[in-house]
Design a protein around this motif. Structure first.
Motif, short mmCIF file in Angstrom:
data_model
loop_
_atom_site.label_atom_id
_atom_site.label_comp_id
_atom_site.label_asym_id
_atom_site.label_seq_id
_atom_site.Cartn_x
_atom_site.Cartn_y
_atom_site.Cartn_z
N ALA A 55 48.88 -32.92 -18.87
CA ALA A 55 50.24 -32.87 -19.42
C ALA A 55 51.27 -32.52 -18.35
CB ALA A 55 50.30 -31.85 -20.56
N MET A 56 50.91 -31.64 -17.41
CA MET A 56 51.86 -31.24 -16.38
C MET A 56 52.20 -32.39 -15.44
SD MET A 56 52.36 -28.13 -17.27
CE MET A 56 51.98 -28.63 -18.95
N VAL A 57 51.24 -33.28 -15.21
CA VAL A 57 51.49 -34.45 -14.38
C VAL A 57 52.42 -35.42 -15.10
CG1 VAL A 57 50.42 -36.37 -13.15
CG2 VAL A 57 49.22 -34.19 -13.31
N ARG A 58 52.14 -35.64 -16.37
CA ARG A 58 52.98 -36.54 -17.16
C ARG A 58 54.41 -36.02 -17.24
NH1 ARG A 58 50.55 -39.60 -21.51
NH2 ARG A 58 48.36 -40.03 -21.08
N ALA A 59 54.53 -34.71 -17.43
CA ALA A 59 55.86 -34.11 -17.54
C ALA A 59 56.68 -34.34 -16.27
CB ALA A 59 55.74 -32.62 -17.83
N GLY A 60 56.05 -34.12 -15.12
CA GLY A 60 56.74 -34.34 -13.86
C GLY A 60 57.12 -35.79 -13.65
N ALA A 61 56.26 -36.70 -14.11
CA ALA A 61 56.54 -38.13 -13.97
C ALA A 61 57.73 -38.56 -14.81
CB ALA A 61 55.30 -38.94 -14.38
N VAL A 62 58.03 -37.81 -15.87
CA VAL A 62 59.20 -38.09 -16.71
C VAL A 62 60.44 -37.40 -16.14
CG1 VAL A 62 60.26 -37.70 -18.97
CG2 VAL A 62 57.88 -38.44 -18.81
N ILE A 63 60.32 -36.11 -15.82
CA ILE A 63 61.47 -35.33 -15.36
C ILE A 63 62.00 -35.85 -14.03
CG2 ILE A 63 62.23 -33.04 -14.62
CD1 ILE A 63 60.07 -31.89 -16.52
N GLY A 64 61.10 -36.20 -13.11
CA GLY A 64 61.52 -36.62 -11.77
C GLY A 64 62.58 -37.71 -11.77
N PRO A 65 62.29 -38.89 -12.31
CA PRO A 65 63.29 -39.97 -12.28
C PRO A 65 64.49 -39.71 -13.18
CG PRO A 65 61.31 -40.65 -13.47
CD PRO A 65 60.98 -39.36 -12.82
N VAL A 66 64.28 -39.08 -14.35
CA VAL A 66 65.40 -38.84 -15.27
C VAL A 66 66.39 -37.86 -14.67
CG1 VAL A 66 66.04 -37.85 -17.50
CG2 VAL A 66 64.07 -39.38 -17.35
N ALA A 67 65.90 -36.74 -14.12
CA ALA A 67 66.79 -35.72 -13.57
C ALA A 67 67.59 -36.25 -12.38
CB ALA A 67 65.98 -34.50 -13.15
N ILE A 68 66.95 -36.99 -11.49
CA ILE A 68 67.67 -37.46 -10.31
C ILE A 68 68.70 -38.51 -10.69
CG2 ILE A 68 66.09 -39.34 -9.67
CD1 ILE A 68 67.88 -36.86 -7.30
N CYS A 69 68.42 -39.34 -11.70
CA CYS A 69 69.38 -40.36 -12.12
C CYS A 69 70.59 -39.73 -12.80
CB CYS A 69 68.71 -41.36 -13.07
SG CYS A 69 67.59 -42.51 -12.23
N VAL A 70 70.36 -38.73 -13.65
CA VAL A 70 71.48 -38.03 -14.30
C VAL A 70 72.31 -37.31 -13.24
CG1 VAL A 70 72.14 -36.22 -15.92
CG2 VAL A 70 70.25 -37.78 -16.48
N GLY A 71 71.65 -36.68 -12.28
CA GLY A 71 72.36 -35.99 -11.22
C GLY A 71 73.21 -36.93 -10.39
N LEU A 72 72.66 -38.07 -10.02
CA LEU A 72 73.41 -39.04 -9.23
C LEU A 72 74.58 -39.60 -10.02
CD1 LEU A 72 70.52 -41.00 -7.45
CD2 LEU A 72 72.22 -39.50 -6.39
N LEU A 73 74.38 -39.78 -11.33
CA LEU A 73 75.48 -40.27 -12.18
C LEU A 73 76.64 -39.28 -12.17
CD1 LEU A 73 76.54 -42.37 -14.17
CD2 LEU A 73 75.41 -41.09 -16.00
N LEU A 74 76.34 -37.99 -12.28
CA LEU A 74 77.38 -36.96 -12.21
C LEU A 74 78.08 -36.98 -10.85
CD1 LEU A 74 75.69 -33.87 -13.92
CD2 LEU A 74 77.73 -35.09 -14.71
N LEU A 75 77.29 -37.14 -9.79
CA LEU A 75 77.86 -37.18 -8.45
C LEU A 75 78.79 -38.36 -8.28
CD1 LEU A 75 77.85 -35.94 -5.59
CD2 LEU A 75 75.92 -37.43 -5.04
N ILE A 76 78.38 -39.53 -8.78
CA ILE A 76 79.19 -40.74 -8.65
C ILE A 76 80.49 -40.58 -9.42
CG2 ILE A 76 79.32 -43.18 -9.27
CD1 ILE A 76 76.27 -43.31 -8.78
N ILE A 77 80.42 -40.04 -10.64
CA ILE A 77 81.62 -39.83 -11.45
C ILE A 77 82.58 -38.86 -10.77
CG2 ILE A 77 82.47 -38.91 -13.64
CD1 ILE A 77 79.93 -39.98 -14.94
N ASP A 78 82.03 -37.80 -10.17
CA ASP A 78 82.86 -36.78 -9.55
C ASP A 78 83.55 -37.27 -8.29
OD1 ASP A 78 83.63 -33.86 -9.59
OD2 ASP A 78 82.76 -33.99 -7.58
N LEU A 79 83.08 -38.36 -7.71
CA LEU A 79 83.71 -38.89 -6.50
C LEU A 79 85.12 -39.38 -6.76
CD1 LEU A 79 80.80 -40.90 -4.82
CD2 LEU A 79 81.83 -38.77 -4.03
N GLY A 80 85.44 -39.66 -8.03
CA GLY A 80 86.78 -40.13 -8.36
C GLY A 80 86.90 -41.64 -8.30
N LYS A 81 86.14 -42.27 -7.40
CA LYS A 81 86.11 -43.72 -7.30
C LYS A 81 84.64 -44.16 -7.37
CE LYS A 81 90.27 -44.06 -4.42
NZ LYS A 81 90.81 -44.55 -3.12
N PRO A 82 84.06 -44.10 -8.58
CA PRO A 82 82.64 -44.38 -8.72
C PRO A 82 82.22 -45.78 -8.28
CG PRO A 82 83.74 -44.29 -10.86
CD PRO A 82 84.69 -43.76 -9.86
#
Length: 318
Positions: A55-82
């Protein structure tokens, strides 16, 4: 103006607002979750030789791509010119911390999705809702003979992303709290700790069928060690400020009416000492007690979030 809590009129303007703090947290969380997932996968348990379905492996396989994509989306939006973000992807300067970080992210992100599809290959083949991914899984099978090499590369990239969040702030030389070599290590360790906590929570909530209690106990030990390592890192961080000519800033950062409380209550008490107390009492000898394990994981995550907010905001306004 973006505020952390309440009115910030008494402080200077915030140029790096809350989306940056959340991005730094999510990037560290993603990197930490992937590292934890791979460590558990490589660790052979006596009662679970096929630990890939843990279960811990599966959890990381889900969190890894989801968290980084949400984080990058926030970063892009905050740039002002996404819409101009793509320039960062095609223009590099090896002397720029941001360019090196973007390159790491550009490599790391697709590797997290590749890892996730390798872990969930059977589910993709089984469920109709995931049928669109089946052609990709067939292509991924051709990498089966180098799967271990892919995992090693992903692990190294995760370390780079985890440390990059600290280096990104460190590039701002005018801010004493950011311009310190300890910050990348602190962010890597705290990100690893948050990855452990998140993997435990997601694993227990969504992957009970493949839950391995020994893995959770193993991760509780790792998390406690990570927390114990964070404490001297924080001490070194502020000692470095005192001895490096920023003693006034260090004193203010620890005693300010707002940020002093954020540090001592949020970072130290909630994020560090509460998990240690829980581990020493309710989870003594790393006993499997789901309720206390969940509470422990939640306070760890809260502590890491507050640490990111503290560093980003206190560094700018004090």
């Amino acid at each position: 103006m973006n505020n952390m809590w309440g009115s910030m009129a008494q402080y200077d303007a915030i140029y790096w607002p809350w989306p940056i703090a959340v991005y730094l947290f999510l990037a560290g969380l993603s990197a930490g979750s992937i590292m934890v997932s791979l460590i558990v996968k490589w660790n052979k348990h006596p009662d679970n030789t096929n630990s890939i379905w843990d279960a811990m492996v599966r959890a990381g396989a889900v969190i890894g791509p989801v968290a980084i994509c949400v984080g990058l989306l926030l970063l892009i939006i905050d740039l002002g010119k996404p819409l101009s973000f793509y320039w960062l992807l095609i223009t590099y300067n090896i002397k720029s911390v941001m360019s090196i970080g973007v390159l790491c992210l550009l490599l790391y992100t697709p590797f997290t999705f590749l890892f996730a599809m390798m872990i969930f290959e059977k589910e993709i083949e089984q469920y109709k809702a995931l049928a669109v991914l089946r052609p990709l899984t067939k292509a991924i099978r051709s990498f089966a003979h180098i799967a271990k090499d892919i995992e090693y590369i992903l692990f190294v990239l995760a370390i780079c992303v985890g440390m990059y969040t600290g280096f990104l702030l460190g590039a701002i030389e005018k801010i004493p709290l950011w311009n310190t070599p300890i910050l990348p290590i602190l962010f890597l360790v705290s990100g690893f700790s948050s990855g452990i906590a998140a993997n435990i929570l997601i694993g227990m909530a969504f992957f009970k069928g493949s839950l391995n209690k020994e893995s959770i106990k193993y991760l509780l030990v790792l998390d406690l060690r990570a927390i114990m390592f964070e404490i001297p890192l924080l001490i070194i961080l502020f000692l470095g400020l005192y001895l490096g000519g920023s003693s006034e800033f260090a004193t203010t950062a620890l005693t300010d009416s707002l940020y002093g409380k954020v540090f001592w209550i949020g970072v130290v008490l909630v994020g560090l000492f509460v998990p240690i107390i829980i581990a020493a009492t309710a989870l003594k000898n790393h006993a499997y007690k789901p309720l206390f394990i969940v509470i422990n994981s939640l306070v760890v995550l809260v502590g890491v979030v507050i640490l990111r907010y503290y560093v980003v905001y206190a560094g700018q306004v004090l």
